[in-house]
Write a protein that holds these residues in place. Structure first.
Motif, PDB file in Angstrom:
ATOM      1  N   SER A  93       0.828  -1.206   0.000  1.00 24.76           N
ATOM      2  CA  SER A  93       0.000   0.000   0.000  1.00 24.76           C
ATOM      3  C   SER A  93       0.865   1.260   0.000  1.00 24.76           C
ATOM      4  O   SER A  93       0.545   2.233  -0.692  1.00 24.76           O
ATOM      5  CB  SER A  93      -0.934   0.018   1.207  1.00 24.76           C
ATOM      6  N   MET A  94       1.947   1.243   0.775  1.00 26.67           N
ATOM      7  CA  MET A  94       2.846   2.399   0.794  1.00 26.67           C
ATOM      8  C   MET A  94       3.455   2.635  -0.587  1.00 26.67           C
ATOM      9  O   MET A  94       3.580   3.781  -1.035  1.00 26.67           O
ATOM     10  CB  MET A  94       3.959   2.222   1.831  1.00 26.67           C
ATOM     11  N   ARG A 121       2.135   1.719  -3.553  1.00 25.88           N
ATOM     12  CA  ARG A 121       1.094   2.233  -4.455  1.00 25.88           C
ATOM     13  C   ARG A 121       0.737   3.684  -4.145  1.00 25.88           C
ATOM     14  O   ARG A 121       0.556   4.499  -5.050  1.00 25.88           O
ATOM     15  CB  ARG A 121      -0.158   1.351  -4.370  1.00 25.88           C
ATOM     16  N   LEU A 122       0.638   4.025  -2.852  1.00 26.56           N
ATOM     17  CA  LEU A 122       0.318   5.405  -2.482  1.00 26.56           C
ATOM     18  C   LEU A 122       1.442   6.359  -2.869  1.00 26.56           C
ATOM     19  O   LEU A 122       1.183   7.488  -3.308  1.00 26.56           O
ATOM     20  CB  LEU A 122       0.039   5.502  -0.977  1.00 26.56           C
ATOM     21  N   SER A 123       2.682   5.914  -2.705  1.00 22.38           N
ATOM     22  CA  SER A 123       3.824   6.756  -3.100  1.00 22.38           C
ATOM     23  C   SER A 123       3.789   7.024  -4.606  1.00 22.38           C
ATOM     24  O   SER A 123       3.994   8.155  -5.057  1.00 22.38           O
ATOM     25  CB  SER A 123       5.150   6.073  -2.734  1.00 22.38           C
ATOM     26  N   HIS A 183       0.948   9.392  -5.381  1.00 22.57           N
ATOM     27  CA  HIS A 183       1.269  10.761  -4.985  1.00 22.57           C
ATOM     28  C   HIS A 183       2.176  11.414  -6.031  1.00 22.57           C
ATOM     29  O   HIS A 183       1.979  12.579  -6.396  1.00 22.57           O
ATOM     30  CB  HIS A 183       1.903  10.775  -3.594  1.00 22.57           C
ATOM     31  N   ASP A 215       7.200  11.780  -1.492  1.00 23.71           N
ATOM     32  CA  ASP A 215       6.025  10.954  -1.817  1.00 23.71           C
ATOM     33  C   ASP A 215       5.895   9.801  -0.817  1.00 23.71           C
ATOM     34  O   ASP A 215       4.792   9.471  -0.368  1.00 23.71           O
ATOM     35  CB  ASP A 215       6.146  10.394  -3.239  1.00 23.71           C
ATOM     36  N   GLU A 266       4.589  11.032   2.586  1.00 22.74           N
ATOM     37  CA  GLU A 266       3.136  11.250   2.573  1.00 22.74           C
ATOM     38  C   GLU A 266       2.389   9.916   2.621  1.00 22.74           C
ATOM     39  O   GLU A 266       1.390   9.783   3.328  1.00 22.74           O
ATOM     40  CB  GLU A 266       2.710  12.056   1.340  1.00 22.74           C
ATOM     41  N   SER A 267       2.879   8.916   1.902  1.00 27.02           N
ATOM     42  CA  SER A 267       2.210   7.608   1.927  1.00 27.02           C
ATOM     43  C   SER A 267       2.307   6.986   3.323  1.00 27.02           C
ATOM     44  O   SER A 267       1.344   6.390   3.805  1.00 27.02           O
ATOM     45  CB  SER A 267       2.788   6.671   0.871  1.00 27.02           C
ATOM     46  N   ILE A 286      -0.822   5.856   5.681  1.00 22.33           N
ATOM     47  CA  ILE A 286      -0.937   4.472   6.191  1.00 22.33           C
ATOM     48  C   ILE A 286      -0.999   4.464   7.712  1.00 22.33           C
ATOM     49  O   ILE A 286      -1.842   3.781   8.312  1.00 22.33           O
ATOM     50  CB  ILE A 286       0.243   3.600   5.695  1.00 22.33           C
TER      51      ILE A 286
END
Length: 183
Positions: A45-46, A48-50, A53, A66, A69-70, A74
């Motif tokens: 998840s980190m 994908r979120l990075s 972003h 990025d 922020e991820s 989380i």
């Protein structure tokens, strides 16, 4: 649709450090058991979120910013969804199993108390004990407030395990310790 950011070496190192730090939150030397505070799903998840972003910024690279922020997102989500209200600690068991380690330990303690009380009242070959009498006995011995639902869940679990037999309905229900087979 045309932006596909690549994780930079610095961002990759930041992801690794963040994941290791999240895993170490479960290492509490005072705890009887290790709590899982991060799984590979959180790492995925980190990542994908990075990437998302960076994509929002239309950047060709995923930067440390990025990743930060991820990680913030989380941690916020985990804190909100996986904090054990009894202990105040993060316990991923709330997400993965639906109950915290402290809840599972309390259920196991209740089941042991029920079996112990049944054994005291008549042993394996003894007679049946009325549900209400057993509830009262176990409730009086408990330091915590015991409600009927918890007690019923513990008895159904013990019955499913083959440790007790439940007979009758309503106010006439009774419990007997299941006979142990000699093998």
């Amino acid at each position: 649709t045309n932006c596909h950011p690549v994780i930079t070496p610095a961002a990759g190192a930041a992801l690794t450090e963040a994941y290791v730090a999240m895993r170490q939150l479960g290492d509490d030397i005072r705890a009887q058991e290790r709590r899982i505070t991060a799984t590979t799903r959180q790492l995925e998840s980190m990542i994908r979120l990075s990437e998302a972003h960076a994509r929002m910024r239309l950047s060709p690279e995923v930067t440390v910013g990025d990743v930060e922020e991820s990680v913030r997102l989380i941690r916020s989500a985990i804190k909100q969804a996986a904090t054990d209200s009894r202990t105040g600690l993060i316990d991923m068991g709330l997400l993965t199993e639906g109950s915290s380690a402290s809840d599972r330990r309390l259920r196991d303690d209740l089941k042991k108390a029920v079996l112990s009380r049944l054994d005291e009242r008549g042993g394996v070959s003894g007679g049946a004990v009325r549900w209400t009498d057993l509830y009262r006995d176990v409730s009086e011995q408990s330091d915590l407030r015991l409600d009927h639902n918890q007690f019923g869940d513990a008895l159904r679990s013990l019955e499913a395990e083959g440790s007790v037999n439940i007979f009758g309905e309503g106010a006439r229900r009774s419990i007997r310790r299941a006979a142990m087979s000699m093998s």
